[in-house]
Design a protein around this motif. Structure first.
Motif, PDB file in Angstrom:
ATOM      1  N   TRP A  38       0.854  -1.180   0.000  1.00  0.00           N
ATOM      2  CA  TRP A  38       0.000   0.000   0.000  1.00  0.00           C
ATOM      3  C   TRP A  38       0.895   1.236   0.000  1.00  0.00           C
ATOM      4  N   ARG A  63      -5.375   5.782   6.191  1.00  0.00           N
ATOM      5  CA  ARG A  63      -4.437   5.135   7.110  1.00  0.00           C
ATOM      6  C   ARG A  63      -5.202   4.344   8.179  1.00  0.00           C
ATOM      7  N   ALA A  64      -6.285   4.922   8.691  1.00  0.00           N
ATOM      8  CA  ALA A  64      -7.075   4.228   9.720  1.00  0.00           C
ATOM      9  C   ALA A  64      -7.652   2.920   9.179  1.00  0.00           C
ATOM     10  N   GLN A  65      -8.131   2.929   7.940  1.00  0.00           N
ATOM     11  CA  GLN A  65      -8.674   1.712   7.342  1.00  0.00           C
ATOM     12  C   GLN A  65      -7.584   0.647   7.175  1.00  0.00           C
ATOM     13  N   LEU A  66      -6.383   1.065   6.775  1.00  0.00           N
ATOM     14  CA  LEU A  66      -5.272   0.114   6.635  1.00  0.00           C
ATOM     15  C   LEU A  66      -4.882  -0.458   7.991  1.00  0.00           C
ATOM     16  N   ASP A  67      -4.811   0.408   8.996  1.00  0.00           N
ATOM     17  CA  ASP A  67      -4.465  -0.067  10.335  1.00  0.00           C
ATOM     18  C   ASP A  67      -5.494  -1.072  10.836  1.00  0.00           C
ATOM     19  N   GLN A  68      -6.764  -0.789  10.574  1.00  0.00           N
ATOM     20  CA  GLN A  68      -7.827  -1.704  11.004  1.00  0.00           C
ATOM     21  C   GLN A  68      -7.721  -3.032  10.244  1.00  0.00           C
ATOM     22  N   HIS A  70      -5.077  -4.447   9.123  1.00  0.00           N
ATOM     23  CA  HIS A  70      -3.896  -5.191   9.552  1.00  0.00           C
ATOM     24  C   HIS A  70      -3.857  -5.391  11.060  1.00  0.00           C
ATOM     25  N   ARG A  72      -3.671  -3.297  13.502  1.00  0.00           N
ATOM     26  CA  ARG A  72      -2.744  -2.458  14.264  1.00  0.00           C
ATOM     27  C   ARG A  72      -3.319  -1.051  14.352  1.00  0.00           C
ATOM     28  N   GLY A  73      -2.678  -0.239  15.119  1.00  0.00           N
ATOM     29  CA  GLY A  73      -3.092   1.145  15.190  1.00  0.00           C
ATOM     30  C   GLY A  73      -4.140   1.426  16.243  1.00  0.00           C
ATOM     31  N   LYS A  74      -4.480   0.446  17.104  1.00  0.00           N
ATOM     32  CA  LYS A  74      -5.457   0.732  18.150  1.00  0.00           C
ATOM     33  C   LYS A  74      -4.922   1.807  19.075  1.00  0.00           C
ATOM     34  N   SER A  76      -1.352   4.467  19.818  1.00  0.00           N
ATOM     35  CA  SER A  76      -0.147   5.036  19.219  1.00  0.00           C
ATOM     36  C   SER A  76       1.085   4.334  19.792  1.00  0.00           C
TER      37      SER A  76
END
Length: 172
Positions: A38, A63-68, A70, A72-74, A76
């Motif tokens: 991505w 970015r939030a959609q990618l983190d969700q 994968h 990750r990103g819950k 920082s």
């Protein structure tokens, strides 16, 4: 003729000097095909598109959609780092409190407080997915602290029963 290279430019997508309006991938030393992944959309950097190795596929994500996607990103990285330092310390304080002695007068409140702190540290360590060693330390501390509190409660109960028997023997 090879397109002019962006000397000193960061790895990533850059305007193609040989084709105005298009973008090419600079790998840090030469123009190259980027690996499938991505990437920020050159015309709209807050969005990401998937490059399959030959072209961008339809559809963009934030970015939030990618983190969700994968998992990750819950939290920082700074938050995880902070919690990663605090949770083991709280677990150790819990062990210390749970290791205190108790009496029939003072009770086991401090011991259960320690057990509770250690359990909370263990749960927080798992939720924030801190380093594995810290999670293991917190979980071991929680198990030890709860075990210590239960052992102390049992010992005090035995002592209470012994005192009750002694008083019953004194009664006429």
């Amino acid at each position: 003729m090879a397109p002019e290279t962006p000397y000193g430019a960061a790895v990533g997508w850059h305007p193609d000097p040989a084709n105005p309006g298009a973008h090419r991938y600079w790998n840090g030393s030469e123009w190259a095909a980027p690996p499938p992944d991505w990437y920020p959309v050159p015309e709209n950097p807050p969005y990401f598109a998937y490059w399959d190795g030959t072209r961008f596929l339809d559809g963009v994500k934030t970015r939030a959609q990618l983190d969700q996607m994968h998992g990750r990103g819950k939290f920082s990285p700074q938050t995880v780092s902070t919690v990663g330092g605090i949770a083991p310390a709280v677990a150790i304080v819990g062990v210390i409190l749970a290791s205190q002695s108790a009496s029939l007068i003072s009770g086991t409140g401090t011991i259960w407080l320690g057990a509770g702190l250690a359990v909370i540290a263990g749960v927080v360590a798992r939720v924030f997915d801190i380093k594995t060693w810290a999670q293991v330390l917190c979980i071991i501390a929680a198990l030890y602290s709860v075990g210590a509190a239960i052992r102390m409660e049992s010992a005090l109960e035995d002592r209470r029963e012994e005192i009750t028997r002694q008083f019953d023997q004194l009664a006429p």
